[in-house]
Motif scaffolding. Structure first.
Motif, PDB file in Angstrom:
ATOM      1  N   ASP A   5       0.830  -1.207   0.000  1.00  0.00           N
ATOM      2  CA  ASP A   5       0.000   0.000   0.000  1.00  0.00           C
ATOM      3  C   ASP A   5       0.863   1.255   0.000  1.00  0.00           C
ATOM      4  O   ASP A   5       0.538   2.248  -0.663  1.00  0.00           O
ATOM      5  N   ASP A   6       1.952   1.206   0.758  1.00  0.00           N
ATOM      6  CA  ASP A   6       2.870   2.350   0.785  1.00  0.00           C
ATOM      7  C   ASP A   6       3.450   2.607  -0.604  1.00  0.00           C
ATOM      8  O   ASP A   6       3.560   3.758  -1.046  1.00  0.00           O
ATOM      9  N   ALA A   7       3.822   1.528  -1.281  1.00  0.00           N
ATOM     10  CA  ALA A   7       4.411   1.662  -2.616  1.00  0.00           C
ATOM     11  C   ALA A   7       3.391   2.219  -3.602  1.00  0.00           C
ATOM     12  O   ALA A   7       3.712   3.093  -4.424  1.00  0.00           O
ATOM     13  N   GLU A   8       2.158   1.725  -3.526  1.00  0.00           N
ATOM     14  CA  GLU A   8       1.112   2.212  -4.430  1.00  0.00           C
ATOM     15  C   GLU A   8       0.807   3.681  -4.167  1.00  0.00           C
ATOM     16  O   GLU A   8       0.609   4.468  -5.095  1.00  0.00           O
ATOM     17  N   SER A   9       0.782   4.048  -2.896  1.00  0.00           N
ATOM     18  CA  SER A   9       0.527   5.446  -2.545  1.00  0.00           C
ATOM     19  C   SER A   9       1.645   6.348  -3.048  1.00  0.00           C
ATOM     20  O   SER A   9       1.393   7.438  -3.579  1.00  0.00           O
ATOM     21  N   ALA A  10       2.881   5.878  -2.897  1.00  0.00           N
ATOM     22  CA  ALA A  10       4.025   6.661  -3.372  1.00  0.00           C
ATOM     23  C   ALA A  10       3.992   6.806  -4.886  1.00  0.00           C
ATOM     24  O   ALA A  10       4.298   7.875  -5.431  1.00  0.00           O
ATOM     25  N   LEU A  11       3.604   5.721  -5.579  1.00  0.00           N
ATOM     26  CA  LEU A  11       3.528   5.770  -7.040  1.00  0.00           C
ATOM     27  C   LEU A  11       2.456   6.754  -7.493  1.00  0.00           C
ATOM     28  O   LEU A  11       2.677   7.560  -8.401  1.00  0.00           O
ATOM     29  N   ARG A  12       1.282   6.685  -6.848  1.00  0.00           N
ATOM     30  CA  ARG A  12       0.207   7.616  -7.210  1.00  0.00           C
ATOM     31  C   ARG A  12       0.631   9.059  -6.975  1.00  0.00           C
ATOM     32  O   ARG A  12       0.347   9.953  -7.777  1.00  0.00           O
ATOM     33  N   SER A  13       1.319   9.274  -5.869  1.00  0.00           N
ATOM     34  CA  SER A  13       1.781  10.624  -5.555  1.00  0.00           C
ATOM     35  C   SER A  13       2.775  11.118  -6.599  1.00  0.00           C
ATOM     36  O   SER A  13       2.721  12.280  -7.023  1.00  0.00           O
ATOM     37  N   HIS A  14       3.668  10.221  -7.032  1.00  0.00           N
ATOM     38  CA  HIS A  14       4.664  10.603  -8.037  1.00  0.00           C
ATOM     39  C   HIS A  14       4.000  10.906  -9.374  1.00  0.00           C
ATOM     40  O   HIS A  14       4.337  11.898 -10.038  1.00  0.00           O
ATOM     41  N   VAL A  15       3.053  10.058  -9.779  1.00  0.00           N
ATOM     42  CA  VAL A  15       2.349  10.278 -11.046  1.00  0.00           C
ATOM     43  C   VAL A  15       1.596  11.604 -11.013  1.00  0.00           C
ATOM     44  O   VAL A  15       1.596  12.370 -11.980  1.00  0.00           O
ATOM     45  N   THR A  16       0.960  11.877  -9.874  1.00  0.00           N
ATOM     46  CA  THR A  16       0.241  13.147  -9.724  1.00  0.00           C
ATOM     47  C   THR A  16       1.187  14.325  -9.849  1.00  0.00           C
ATOM     48  O   THR A  16       0.878  15.328 -10.505  1.00  0.00           O
ATOM     49  N   LYS A  17       2.367  14.205  -9.240  1.00  0.00           N
ATOM     50  CA  LYS A  17       3.349  15.296  -9.311  1.00  0.00           C
ATOM     51  C   LYS A  17       3.845  15.496 -10.743  1.00  0.00           C
ATOM     52  O   LYS A  17       4.007  16.639 -11.202  1.00  0.00           O
ATOM     53  N   VAL A  18       4.061  14.403 -11.468  1.00  0.00           N
ATOM     54  CA  VAL A  18       4.493  14.519 -12.861  1.00  0.00           C
ATOM     55  C   VAL A  18       3.423  15.229 -13.685  1.00  0.00           C
ATOM     56  O   VAL A  18       3.727  16.103 -14.509  1.00  0.00           O
ATOM     57  N   LYS A  19       2.155  14.870 -13.467  1.00  0.00           N
ATOM     58  CA  LYS A  19       1.068  15.532 -14.191  1.00  0.00           C
ATOM     59  C   LYS A  19       1.024  17.021 -13.867  1.00  0.00           C
ATOM     60  O   LYS A  19       0.788  17.856 -14.743  1.00  0.00           O
ATOM     61  N   GLU A  20       1.261  17.352 -12.605  1.00  0.00           N
ATOM     62  CA  GLU A  20       1.288  18.768 -12.226  1.00  0.00           C
ATOM     63  C   GLU A  20       2.443  19.498 -12.911  1.00  0.00           C
ATOM     64  O   GLU A  20       2.290  20.646 -13.348  1.00  0.00           O
ATOM     65  N   ASP A  21       3.591  18.832 -12.996  1.00  0.00           N
ATOM     66  CA  ASP A  21       4.743  19.435 -13.673  1.00  0.00           C
ATOM     67  C   ASP A  21       4.443  19.656 -15.156  1.00  0.00           C
ATOM     68  O   ASP A  21       4.788  20.702 -15.727  1.00  0.00           O
ATOM     69  N   TYR A  88       9.605  25.047 -18.653  1.00  0.00           N
ATOM     70  CA  TYR A  88       8.760  25.209 -17.470  1.00  0.00           C
ATOM     71  C   TYR A  88       8.366  23.887 -16.823  1.00  0.00           C
ATOM     72  O   TYR A  88       7.936  23.870 -15.666  1.00  0.00           O
ATOM     73  N   ILE A  89       8.524  22.788 -17.537  1.00  0.00           N
ATOM     74  CA  ILE A  89       8.436  21.488 -16.862  1.00  0.00           C
ATOM     75  C   ILE A  89       9.620  21.357 -15.906  1.00  0.00           C
ATOM     76  O   ILE A  89       9.469  20.964 -14.741  1.00  0.00           O
ATOM     77  N   ALA A  90      10.806  21.701 -16.398  1.00  0.00           N
ATOM     78  CA  ALA A  90      12.000  21.652 -15.546  1.00  0.00           C
ATOM     79  C   ALA A  90      11.891  22.645 -14.393  1.00  0.00           C
ATOM     80  O   ALA A  90      12.297  22.352 -13.262  1.00  0.00           O
ATOM     81  N   TYR A  91      11.330  23.808 -14.670  1.00  0.00           N
ATOM     82  CA  TYR A  91      11.141  24.829 -13.629  1.00  0.00           C
ATOM     83  C   TYR A  91      10.204  24.327 -12.535  1.00  0.00           C
ATOM     84  O   TYR A  91      10.433  24.565 -11.343  1.00  0.00           O
ATOM     85  N   ALA A  92       9.148  23.621 -12.935  1.00  0.00           N
ATOM     86  CA  ALA A  92       8.200  23.091 -11.952  1.00  0.00           C
ATOM     87  C   ALA A  92       8.861  22.079 -11.026  1.00  0.00           C
ATOM     88  O   ALA A  92       8.484  21.945  -9.862  1.00  0.00           O
ATOM     89  N   ILE A  93       9.855  21.379 -11.540  1.00  0.00           N
ATOM     90  CA  ILE A  93      10.530  20.342 -10.753  1.00  0.00           C
ATOM     91  C   ILE A  93      11.640  20.923  -9.887  1.00  0.00           C
ATOM     92  O   ILE A  93      11.772  20.575  -8.710  1.00  0.00           O
ATOM     93  N   ALA A  94      12.446  21.805 -10.470  1.00  0.00           N
ATOM     94  CA  ALA A  94      13.671  22.255  -9.791  1.00  0.00           C
ATOM     95  C   ALA A  94      13.724  23.751  -9.544  1.00  0.00           C
ATOM     96  O   ALA A  94      14.751  24.258  -9.098  1.00  0.00           O
ATOM     97  N   ASP A  95      12.660  24.466  -9.858  1.00  0.00           N
ATOM     98  CA  ASP A  95      12.623  25.917  -9.716  1.00  0.00           C
ATOM     99  C   ASP A  95      13.628  26.557 -10.694  1.00  0.00           C
ATOM    100  O   ASP A  95      13.965  25.961 -11.714  1.00  0.00           O
ATOM    101  N   LYS A  96      14.136  27.731 -10.384  1.00  0.00           N
ATOM    102  CA  LYS A  96      14.940  28.490 -11.347  1.00  0.00           C
ATOM    103  C   LYS A  96      16.158  27.748 -11.899  1.00  0.00           C
ATOM    104  O   LYS A  96      16.490  27.903 -13.076  1.00  0.00           O
ATOM    105  N   PRO A  97      16.863  26.945 -11.104  1.00  0.00           N
ATOM    106  CA  PRO A  97      18.028  26.243 -11.676  1.00  0.00           C
ATOM    107  C   PRO A  97      17.683  25.313 -12.838  1.00  0.00           C
ATOM    108  O   PRO A  97      18.545  24.991 -13.654  1.00  0.00           O
ATOM    109  N   GLY A  98      16.433  24.876 -12.925  1.00  0.00           N
ATOM    110  CA  GLY A  98      16.051  23.976 -14.007  1.00  0.00           C
ATOM    111  C   GLY A  98      15.567  24.683 -15.254  1.00  0.00           C
ATOM    112  O   GLY A  98      15.475  24.067 -16.321  1.00  0.00           O
TER     113      GLY A  98
END
Length: 379
Positions: A5-21, A88-98
């Motif tokens: 369950d922890d792994a599935e939750s982490a995966l969902r969270s990561h996928v959601t973050k990628v979509k946000e990026d 701006y995908i890179a910016y969403a992940i790493a802020d200005k350095p990206g």
């Protein structure tokens, strides 16, 4: 909670973050799409006015004319929107350095001479191919993750002020440039070469089958390498007096933005509010044969959008070739409809492809409220 369950939750969270990026990149890209698409569409329209020089075929040869100025500004907007997406995908992940690495890496693989050089190293020709928006997404994600990793480094105090503006951007580009250019450029060259050979071998094949293939290729990456192979195939045959494939290619390139715009405007609850601006711009872009108007939708939701527009474009192109539609002009969209062989067939194929695209993507997409709820839960 179990480890599973922890792994599935982490995966969902990561996928959601990628979509946000991805959505961050899309939201910054939309104004460039809007400016580029509208200026280019108006440029084509002006070129067809009776009191102006030239027409849609010679728009960029009439240097200094009003249509030329509008067209050049439009092209700049459409060219810059792809690296903006990566930036701006890179910016969403790493802020200005990206930001700068994402832009430069995404921009590098939009340069035909760079992709061609990468292909030549392994013996393949990629004549005019670029990585398109899919390559920009990959470059942006890579740049963002690498820049974010470098931000976590422990460095001497004297280096900290230089990290975000000098060290991280330079090292990120230095590290990723070979990977991006050769890891994306070489496969693009190989695919480009294979697709060109395949299409050359299909001349004289069943019209509907050829239409399905050309239409799907036009929609797959919306101005990227696969799209360009189909377009060049159509243009090359026009020189030989064969105008059917050019009509199929043009129609297939018009329906993705039109179908997505219709879906967005007719079913707004399926889309984020910020996409409405793109829907309004996508209509003149689609009518002008500017397939890139569909890119913001595809970048935000590729697994639902790309299959939908491929089916719609394949349907439209196959219909056009089956009906014997021809088009001697290599560009212009609706503004050159009077040049078409079988005008009603040309228009009918556009309508059919638009309806199929809109229907399929609307059926596949969930309500945006449900998406927002799932993402809120994942957070």
């Amino acid at each position: 909670m179990s480890t599973k369950d922890d792994a599935e939750s982490a995966l969902r969270s990561h996928v959601t973050k990628v979509k946000e990026d991805l959505m961050t990149g899309v939201s910054f890209m939309i104004p460039f799409v809007t400016i580029g698409g509208i200026f280019l569409a108006v440029g084509f329209m002006v070129a067809e006015l009776p009191f102006t020089a030239g027409d849609t075929e010679t728009l960029f040869e009439e240097t200094g004319s009003l249509g030329w100025y509008l067209g050049e500004i439009g092209v700049l907007g459409l060219e810059i929107m792809i690296p903006i997406l990566g930036a701006y995908i890179a910016y969403a992940i790493a802020d200005k350095p990206g930001l700068a690495p994402g832009f430069i890496l995404a921009y590098a693989i939009q340069q035909p001479h760079i992709v061609e050089a990468a292909g030549e190293t392994v013996g393949f020709t990629a004549d005019g191919a670029t990585a398109g928006f899919l390559g920009a997404i990959a470059a942006g994600l890579l740049a963002g993750y690498v820049a974010r990793w470098m931000k976590s480094w422990s460095v001497p105090s004297m280096l900290k002020p230089m990290m975000p503006i000098l060290v991280i951007p330079v090292l990120t580009v230095a590290l990723l440039a070979p990977l991006v250019v050769f890891g994306l450029g070489v496969p693009i060259a190989i695919v480009d070469d294979a697709l060109t050979s395949t299409l050359d071998g299909m001349q004289g094949a069943n019209a509907a089958l050829l239409g399905v293939i050309l239409g799907a290729m036009m929609a797959f990456d919306m101005g990227g390498p696969v799209n360009k192979v189909a377009y060049v195939f159509g243009v090359a045959l026009v020189a030989d007096g064969i105008t059917g494939p050019m009509a199929a290619v043009m129609i297939a390139g018009m329906t993705p933005p039109l179908g997505l715009a219709v879906s967005n405007l007719a079913f707004p609850h399926k889309y984020p509010d910020e996409m409405r601006e793109n829907a309004i711009a996508a209509i003149p872009m689609g009518l002008s044969f500017i397939t890139e108007g569909a890119i913001p939708y595809a970048a935000a939701d590729p697994l639902r959008v790309i299959p939908s527009i491929m089916v719609g474009s394949a349907t439209a192109a196959a219909t056009a070739l089956t009906l014997g539609v021809g088009m001697p002009a290599p560009h212009g969209g609706i503004f050159v409809v009077v040049l078409a062989e079988n005008v009603l067939g040309f228009l009918g194929a556009i309508v059919l492809g638009t309806v199929v695209t809109a229907a399929m993507v609307t059926l596949l997409k969930p309500d945006q409220a449900a998406v927002d709820s799932v993402e809120a839960t994942a957070d």
